[in-house]
Design an enzyme around this catalytic site. Structure first.
Site, short mmCIF file in Angstrom:
data_model
loop_
_atom_site.label_atom_id
_atom_site.label_comp_id
_atom_site.label_asym_id
_atom_site.label_seq_id
_atom_site.Cartn_x
_atom_site.Cartn_y
_atom_site.Cartn_z
N HIS A 81 20.72 10.85 27.33
CA HIS A 81 20.24 11.60 26.17
C HIS A 81 21.42 12.18 25.39
O HIS A 81 21.22 13.00 24.50
CB HIS A 81 19.32 12.74 26.61
CG HIS A 81 18.13 12.29 27.39
ND1 HIS A 81 18.12 12.27 28.76
CD2 HIS A 81 16.94 11.80 26.98
CE1 HIS A 81 16.96 11.80 29.17
NE2 HIS A 81 16.22 11.51 28.12
N GLY A 103 18.92 18.34 22.49
CA GLY A 103 18.82 18.56 21.06
C GLY A 103 17.42 18.62 20.49
O GLY A 103 17.26 18.62 19.27
N ASP A 104 16.39 18.73 21.35
CA ASP A 104 15.03 18.70 20.82
C ASP A 104 14.38 20.08 20.70
O ASP A 104 13.24 20.19 20.27
CB ASP A 104 14.14 17.79 21.68
CG ASP A 104 13.81 18.39 23.05
OD1 ASP A 104 14.52 19.33 23.49
OD2 ASP A 104 12.85 17.92 23.68
N GLY A 141 14.86 22.68 18.71
CA GLY A 141 14.48 23.08 17.37
C GLY A 141 13.16 22.48 16.95
O GLY A 141 12.27 23.16 16.43
N ARG A 155 18.50 20.62 32.19
CA ARG A 155 19.61 19.76 31.76
C ARG A 155 20.89 20.55 31.60
O ARG A 155 21.99 20.03 31.80
CB ARG A 155 19.26 19.08 30.44
CG ARG A 155 18.22 17.96 30.57
CD ARG A 155 18.17 17.16 29.27
NE ARG A 155 17.30 16.00 29.42
CZ ARG A 155 16.11 15.88 28.86
NH1 ARG A 155 15.64 16.86 28.12
NH2 ARG A 155 15.38 14.79 29.03
N ASP A 172 22.52 30.01 25.44
CA ASP A 172 21.34 29.32 25.97
C ASP A 172 20.30 29.20 24.87
O ASP A 172 19.84 30.23 24.34
CB ASP A 172 20.76 30.09 27.16
CG ASP A 172 19.47 29.46 27.63
OD1 ASP A 172 19.49 28.30 28.05
OD2 ASP A 172 18.43 30.15 27.56
N PRO A 173 19.93 28.00 24.47
CA PRO A 173 19.02 27.85 23.33
C PRO A 173 17.65 28.48 23.56
O PRO A 173 17.06 29.04 22.64
CB PRO A 173 18.92 26.33 23.15
CG PRO A 173 19.40 25.74 24.43
CD PRO A 173 20.39 26.69 24.99
N GLY A 174 17.12 28.40 24.80
CA GLY A 174 15.83 29.01 25.07
C GLY A 174 15.88 30.52 24.93
O GLY A 174 14.94 31.15 24.42
#
Length: 560
Positions: free
Chosen positions: A220, A393-394, A396, A528, A541-543
């Site tokens: 990915h 990258g998903d 968003g 991941r 951390d994006p979350g």
């Protein structure tokens, strides 16, 4: 940015790909769901069904291994995103020929959660299921944490073994046993030389400076364990084989199967150069390559690079690899028995059937959820970029599509729908909009929180905090994360404590900003992001960022 791709609308890409495949190969494939995301082949009565699935963008993986002597059906997600439980269930029903179904797919969080949920639903409907996960990437986690490794190209050999076992008449437990044996045996390591570009994002999944390559890259676009100067094929083979044989410990008399796999933009000539180097290294250990595959078997769209998979063989695994199999995509390998001296239609019920309870008044939770749907899409690009650095990258798209789906569903229920109904509807909508690990966990959390809300009252501050804590508890239980693992919990739970202490809106905003920065200093321990190991330290951390934006939006709504 103009994409150098032969596509139409990027958001219709996956559906158009599937339409083209089924039109091109109607003798092999047919759709088994209304949304055309479940694809199956014909099977013999009584044969154990094998269902796989995962995100698009990896052809021939996953759909390409549906065929004779292989898998029976596939559930297809968006590019690099999991299929939904409804899509998996539709595939399961169509693949079942009376003897149960084996789920065989890669070890990715969103896939695991959604396949598990589909399996539970299938069991209720009388279909027995078993699960085998591909977890062959030795560079995604150390040997003492092998159960968290991701599944990559080694899965192809497991498909072949499982399909041959099903064809010879093995029952479900027997097919699962031999597939598990194959999955446990195979090891894979890869190298990336250039990234892929997602159609919907229009940006590379990772970046490399001129003259660099990535050791341990994922399919990915996940960054690997080391960025080094581009090396010769011989040096690449030495490096990858060193990682593989550290665990395999090949010796005299060993018989193995080898897969040299191109990731999408590597010419076959280069793959054969790499195969020759790997073959020499294996032969130097006194082992014999009894079966080989060379070509593109598991790709990442136009990513440049390759992976090496090695599976030690016993007599049964070797026999099953040699059994006949075919699909429009599957290219059989080559059997080398002895060393050679070389000179120079079914519809899926995926409509939301949430029970609607009404109260006679409009819950303030309704407005809060709609406000969230208005504000969160503004952060889509930022969340995508943050997730590209630590994940796939998903995020968003997951958040933007999820809150939009929440708004659409909330607007379908009566104005006086109970708070518990709103939470259940939001949970299903968010989890289904762009199925992923984050979507599944947050959806599960909202579903759990629906049981703690008092439908006879408006949602006050104490009730909102209780909802948040219920979400956090469910996420922790489902995903296994704890405080300090660098997940959304590291912002959510402390923020709830601050709210409970009486902090005002301005102070909360400052706390959230500081907390996101503090969490960035941690090492990721889940999902991941954990595969980045020490490299995750210092990256937001994006979350956690998504949750901080959500809390800010909700508290602003409450104070208006």
């Amino acid at each position: 940015m103009t994409l150098r791709k032969i596509i139409n609308d990027p958001h219709e890409f996956v559906d158009e790909v599937l339409a083209g495949i089924v039109r091109a190969h109607p003798d092999t494939y047919r759709f088994a769901s209304r949304d055309h995301r479940a694809v199956v082949t014909t099977t013999s009565p009584g044969r154990v069904g094998i269902v796989t699935g995962g995100g698009s963008g990896h052809l021939p993986l996953f759909l390409g291994y549906v065929g004779k002597g292989l898998a029976t059906g596939v559930a297809v997600g968006n590019v690099f995103s999991s299929p939904s439980p409804a899509q998996i269930l539709a595939t399961t029903k169509a693949a079942d020929a009376g003897s149960g179904v084996l789920y065989l797919y890669g070890n990715y969080g969103g896939d695991v959660y959604n396949f598990d949920l589909a399996g539970e639903q299938a069991e209720v409907e009388g279909i027995k299921t078993r699960t085998v996960l591909g977890a062959d990437d030795v560079l995604s986690a150390p040997a003492d944490n092998a159960s968290t490794r991701r599944g990559i190209a080694g899965l192809i050999m497991v498909y072949k073994v499982a399909g041959a076992a099903a064809d010879r008449g093995d029952d479900l437990d027997q097919v699962a046993e031999v597939a598990q044996r194959a999955a446990d045996a195979v090891r894979t390591a890869g190298v990336g030389l250039a990234p892929t570009i997602l159609p919907a994002a229009g940006k590379p999944t990772f970046t490399l400076a001129e003259g660099e390559m990535e050791i341990g890259v994922g399919i990915h676009g996940e960054s690997g364990v080391d960025t080094v100067e581009i090396a010769t094929a011989s040096s690449i083979a030495d490096t990858l084989f060193g990682h593989l044989n550290a665990e395999l410990q090949l010796g005299g008399g060993s018989r193995v199967a080898v897969l040299v796999n191109g990731l999408g933009a590597t010419p076959p000539e280069e793959l054969y150069v790499l195969y020759s180097e790997i073959a020499e290294l294996i032969e130097a250990e006194g082992a014999h390559i009894a079966y080989n595959f060379v070509g593109e078997y598991a790709t990442s769209m136009e990513m440049a690079g390759a992976s090496i998979s090695i599976m030690p063989l016993d007599s049964e695994l070797e026999e099953l690899l040699n059994a006949p199999a075919s699909s429009p995509f599957y290219r059989p390998g080559t059997s080398i028995p002895r060393p050679i001296t070389h000179d120079a239609d079914a519809a899926t019920g995926d409509d939301d059937d949430t029970d609607v309870a009404t109260t006679g008044f409009t819950s303030n939770l309704r407005g809060a959820l709609l406000r969230l749907a208005e504000q969160m899409p503004a952060h889509e690009d930022e969340l995508r970029d943050l997730d590209a650095a630590l994940g796939d990258g998903d995020l968003g798209l997951t958040v933007s599509a999820g809150v939009s789906a929440i708004a659409a569903r909330i607007n379908e229920v009566p104005d006086d729908a109970a708070a518990s109904t709103l939470l259940r509807a939001a949970a299903v909508a968010f989890a289904s909009a762009n199925p992923s690990t984050f979507a599944a966990l947050v959806g599960s959390g909202m579903l759990s929180a629906s049981s703690v809300v008092d439908d006879t009252q408006q949602v006050d501050k104490a009730a909102a905090i209780a909802i948040g804590r219920a979400i956090g508890a469910a996420v922790s239980k489902k995903g296994g994360a704890q405080l300090g693992d660098k997940t959304l919990l590291d912002v959510l739970l402390p923020a709830l404590d601050e709210l409970d202490s009486g902090i005002d809106e301005a102070e909360l905003r400052g706390f959230l900003t500081a907390r996101v920065d503090d969490v960035a200093k941690l090492r990721s321990a889940r999902g991941r992001a954990a595969w980045h190991q020490e490299r995750s330290i210092g990256l937001k951390d994006p979350g956690s960022v998504a949750v901080a934006y959500a809390i800010d939006a909700l508290t602003r709504t409450a104070n208006q």
